[in-house]
Design a protein around this motif. Sequence first.
Motif, PDB file in Angstrom:
ATOM      1  N   GLY A   1     -32.750   2.587  -4.693  1.00 34.70           N
ATOM      2  CA  GLY A   1     -33.018   1.185  -4.400  1.00 34.70           C
ATOM      3  C   GLY A   1     -32.291   0.731  -3.158  1.00 34.70           C
ATOM      4  O   GLY A   1     -31.820   1.551  -2.369  1.00 34.70           O
ATOM      5  N   PRO A   2     -32.171  -0.579  -2.962  1.00 34.96           N
ATOM      6  CA  PRO A   2     -31.561  -1.107  -1.748  1.00 34.96           C
ATOM      7  C   PRO A   2     -30.106  -0.676  -1.593  1.00 34.96           C
ATOM      8  O   PRO A   2     -29.351  -0.600  -2.564  1.00 34.96           O
ATOM      9  CB  PRO A   2     -31.656  -2.630  -1.929  1.00 34.96           C
ATOM     10  N   ALA A   3     -29.732  -0.396  -0.335  1.00 36.51           N
ATOM     11  CA  ALA A   3     -28.343  -0.079   0.001  1.00 36.51           C
ATOM     12  C   ALA A   3     -28.075  -0.632   1.390  1.00 36.51           C
ATOM     13  O   ALA A   3     -28.931  -0.568   2.269  1.00 36.51           O
ATOM     14  CB  ALA A   3     -28.106   1.430  -0.036  1.00 36.51           C
ATOM     15  N   VAL A   4     -26.893  -1.188   1.585  1.00 38.02           N
ATOM     16  CA  VAL A   4     -26.544  -1.803   2.863  1.00 38.02           C
ATOM     17  C   VAL A   4     -25.361  -1.075   3.487  1.00 38.02           C
ATOM     18  O   VAL A   4     -24.510  -0.523   2.799  1.00 38.02           O
ATOM     19  CB  VAL A   4     -26.211  -3.303   2.707  1.00 38.02           C
ATOM     20  N   THR A   5     -25.315  -1.092   4.816  1.00 37.89           N
ATOM     21  CA  THR A   5     -24.220  -0.464   5.536  1.00 37.89           C
ATOM     22  C   THR A   5     -22.949  -1.279   5.333  1.00 37.89           C
ATOM     23  O   THR A   5     -22.893  -2.452   5.688  1.00 37.89           O
ATOM     24  CB  THR A   5     -24.520  -0.395   7.048  1.00 37.89           C
ATOM     25  N   ALA A   6     -21.925  -0.657   4.766  1.00 39.44           N
ATOM     26  CA  ALA A   6     -20.641  -1.332   4.579  1.00 39.44           C
ATOM     27  C   ALA A   6     -19.719  -1.068   5.760  1.00 39.44           C
ATOM     28  O   ALA A   6     -19.006  -1.961   6.208  1.00 39.44           O
ATOM     29  CB  ALA A   6     -19.980  -0.872   3.285  1.00 39.44           C
ATOM     30  N   SER A   7     -19.724   0.158   6.279  1.00 39.09           N
ATOM     31  CA  SER A   7     -18.875   0.473   7.430  1.00 39.09           C
ATOM     32  C   SER A   7     -19.336   1.778   8.063  1.00 39.09           C
ATOM     33  O   SER A   7     -19.978   2.604   7.412  1.00 39.09           O
ATOM     34  CB  SER A   7     -17.398   0.592   7.024  1.00 39.09           C
ATOM     35  N   MET A   8     -19.011   1.920   9.348  1.00 42.29           N
ATOM     36  CA  MET A   8     -19.153   3.214  10.006  1.00 42.29           C
ATOM     37  C   MET A   8     -17.736   3.752  10.177  1.00 42.29           C
ATOM     38  O   MET A   8     -16.952   3.225  10.956  1.00 42.29           O
ATOM     39  CB  MET A   8     -19.854   3.095  11.363  1.00 42.29           C
ATOM     40  N   ASP A   9     -17.419   4.762   9.415  1.00 36.16           N
ATOM     41  CA  ASP A   9     -16.059   5.276   9.402  1.00 36.16           C
ATOM     42  C   ASP A   9     -15.724   5.994  10.703  1.00 36.16           C
ATOM     43  O   ASP A   9     -14.609   5.908  11.188  1.00 36.16           O
ATOM     44  CB  ASP A   9     -15.889   6.226   8.218  1.00 36.16           C
ATOM     45  N   GLU A  10     -16.697   6.679  11.253  1.00 34.03           N
ATOM     46  CA  GLU A  10     -16.433   7.452  12.465  1.00 34.03           C
ATOM     47  C   GLU A  10     -17.751   7.809  13.138  1.00 34.03           C
ATOM     48  O   GLU A  10     -18.721   8.147  12.475  1.00 34.03           O
ATOM     49  CB  GLU A  10     -15.679   8.735  12.101  1.00 34.03           C
ATOM     50  N   MET A  11     -17.783   7.711  14.461  1.00 35.19           N
ATOM     51  CA  MET A  11     -18.933   8.162  15.242  1.00 35.19           C
ATOM     52  C   MET A  11     -18.390   8.893  16.446  1.00 35.19           C
ATOM     53  O   MET A  11     -17.669   8.313  17.261  1.00 35.19           O
ATOM     54  CB  MET A  11     -19.797   6.972  15.683  1.00 35.19           C
ATOM     55  N   VAL A  12     -18.697  10.174  16.540  1.00 34.68           N
ATOM     56  CA  VAL A  12     -18.190  11.005  17.631  1.00 34.68           C
ATOM     57  C   VAL A  12     -19.368  11.542  18.433  1.00 34.68           C
ATOM     58  O   VAL A  12     -20.296  12.130  17.869  1.00 34.68           O
ATOM     59  CB  VAL A  12     -17.345  12.179  17.084  1.00 34.68           C
ATOM     60  N   PHE A  13     -19.326  11.318  19.762  1.00 32.41           N
ATOM     61  CA  PHE A  13     -20.339  11.860  20.664  1.00 32.41           C
ATOM     62  C   PHE A  13     -19.767  13.121  21.309  1.00 32.41           C
ATOM     63  O   PHE A  13     -18.761  13.065  22.016  1.00 32.41           O
ATOM     64  CB  PHE A  13     -20.712  10.832  21.730  1.00 32.41           C
TER      65      PHE A  13
ATOM     66  N   ARG B   1      -8.914   5.235   4.753  1.00 30.10           N
ATOM     67  CA  ARG B   1      -9.465   3.899   4.983  1.00 30.10           C
ATOM     68  C   ARG B   1      -8.721   2.847   4.182  1.00 30.10           C
ATOM     69  O   ARG B   1      -8.338   1.795   4.695  1.00 30.10           O
ATOM     70  CB  ARG B   1     -10.956   3.863   4.598  1.00 30.10           C
ATOM     71  N   LEU B   2      -8.527   3.136   2.893  1.00 29.56           N
ATOM     72  CA  LEU B   2      -7.871   2.164   2.026  1.00 29.56           C
ATOM     73  C   LEU B   2      -6.407   1.962   2.423  1.00 29.56           C
ATOM     74  O   LEU B   2      -5.905   0.829   2.408  1.00 29.56           O
ATOM     75  CB  LEU B   2      -7.970   2.623   0.567  1.00 29.56           C
ATOM     76  N   ALA B   3      -5.735   3.055   2.801  1.00 28.28           N
ATOM     77  CA  ALA B   3      -4.335   2.933   3.223  1.00 28.28           C
ATOM     78  C   ALA B   3      -4.230   2.125   4.514  1.00 28.28           C
ATOM     79  O   ALA B   3      -3.320   1.296   4.669  1.00 28.28           O
ATOM     80  CB  ALA B   3      -3.723   4.319   3.412  1.00 28.28           C
ATOM     81  N   ARG B   4      -5.167   2.340   5.434  1.00 26.94           N
ATOM     82  CA  ARG B   4      -5.156   1.598   6.699  1.00 26.94           C
ATOM     83  C   ARG B   4      -5.380   0.108   6.454  1.00 26.94           C
ATOM     84  O   ARG B   4      -4.696  -0.737   7.047  1.00 26.94           O
ATOM     85  CB  ARG B   4      -6.236   2.152   7.625  1.00 26.94           C
ATOM     86  N   ARG B   5      -6.314  -0.222   5.571  1.00 30.31           N
ATOM     87  CA  ARG B   5      -6.572  -1.636   5.263  1.00 30.31           C
ATOM     88  C   ARG B   5      -5.341  -2.298   4.647  1.00 30.31           C
ATOM     89  O   ARG B   5      -4.997  -3.433   4.993  1.00 30.31           O
ATOM     90  CB  ARG B   5      -7.755  -1.748   4.306  1.00 30.31           C
ATOM     91  N   ARG B   6      -4.700  -1.575   3.709  1.00 32.38           N
ATOM     92  CA  ARG B   6      -3.501  -2.143   3.086  1.00 32.38           C
ATOM     93  C   ARG B   6      -2.399  -2.363   4.116  1.00 32.38           C
ATOM     94  O   ARG B   6      -1.733  -3.407   4.116  1.00 32.38           O
ATOM     95  CB  ARG B   6      -3.000  -1.220   1.973  1.00 32.38           C
ATOM     96  N   ALA B   7      -2.188  -1.376   4.997  1.00 30.27           N
ATOM     97  CA  ALA B   7      -1.119  -1.481   5.987  1.00 30.27           C
ATOM     98  C   ALA B   7      -1.366  -2.643   6.948  1.00 30.27           C
ATOM     99  O   ALA B   7      -0.445  -3.389   7.294  1.00 30.27           O
ATOM    100  CB  ALA B   7      -0.990  -0.168   6.762  1.00 30.27           C
ATOM    101  N   ILE B   8      -2.610  -2.822   7.385  1.00 29.29           N
ATOM    102  CA  ILE B   8      -2.943  -3.928   8.295  1.00 29.29           C
ATOM    103  C   ILE B   8      -2.769  -5.267   7.591  1.00 29.29           C
ATOM    104  O   ILE B   8      -2.223  -6.221   8.163  1.00 29.29           O
ATOM    105  CB  ILE B   8      -4.375  -3.760   8.838  1.00 29.29           C
ATOM    106  N   LYS B   9      -3.223  -5.350   6.334  1.00 31.83           N
ATOM    107  CA  LYS B   9      -3.069  -6.597   5.578  1.00 31.83           C
ATOM    108  C   LYS B   9      -1.599  -6.958   5.412  1.00 31.83           C
ATOM    109  O   LYS B   9      -1.194  -8.115   5.607  1.00 31.83           O
ATOM    110  CB  LYS B   9      -3.738  -6.462   4.213  1.00 31.83           C
TER     111      LYS B   9
END
Length: 201
Positions: free
Chosen positions: A79-91, A178-186
């Motif tokens: 069913g429906p799914a939405v983009t929550a985040s792009m964790d990494e994009m490498v060219f 990701r979760l550790a980075r969010r906590r540290a920034i908060k």
Amino acid sequence: MTARDGAEGAGGGPAATHEEAPGPAADRPATKPTAASRTTLSHIMTASDTNLLGTVHGGVIMKLVDDAAGAVAGRHSGGPAVTASMDEMVFLEPVRVGDLVHVRAQVNWTGRSSMEVGVRVLAERWNESTPATQVGTAYLVFAAVDEHGRPRPVPQVVPETERDRRRYQEAQIRRTHRLARRRAIKELRERRIADGLDTDD
């Protein structure tokens, strides 16, 4: 709503604000193997896709990545799914006009309502029989939502090969970071506000 609806407004809904750990089996739909939703999207690059340097614009590749990942997330979750985040994009390599680009995507990891989709981008000349070159990689997090935009449970992904199992383990590492980075920034922002150093964002 389709799997692509709401992808551009990734930060706006409740489903896009957090990631949930896997829940009890009773709370989740039946499991699905990795291969059940694996998808490849192919597209020939034209002059309209180029940037000022004459190569294909990174944004064009990113949209193909999001399209393929959204299809995979929708197929896996049913069913429906939405983009929550792009964790990494490498060219890794530039993409040129006349390249046939293949975007290969699969679900690497699942939480209760979230999914990490891994994407590999390959390119080959449209009129040559040479092997494709990997030109990019990306990892995106999608949240499955119901008709009201609320998170809904997704099937647990079942890795089938050693490569799938490695990708599952790597996805768990990325989620932890990701979760550790969010906590540290908060925590940093809260300390600065408490010290009177920041009054707004």
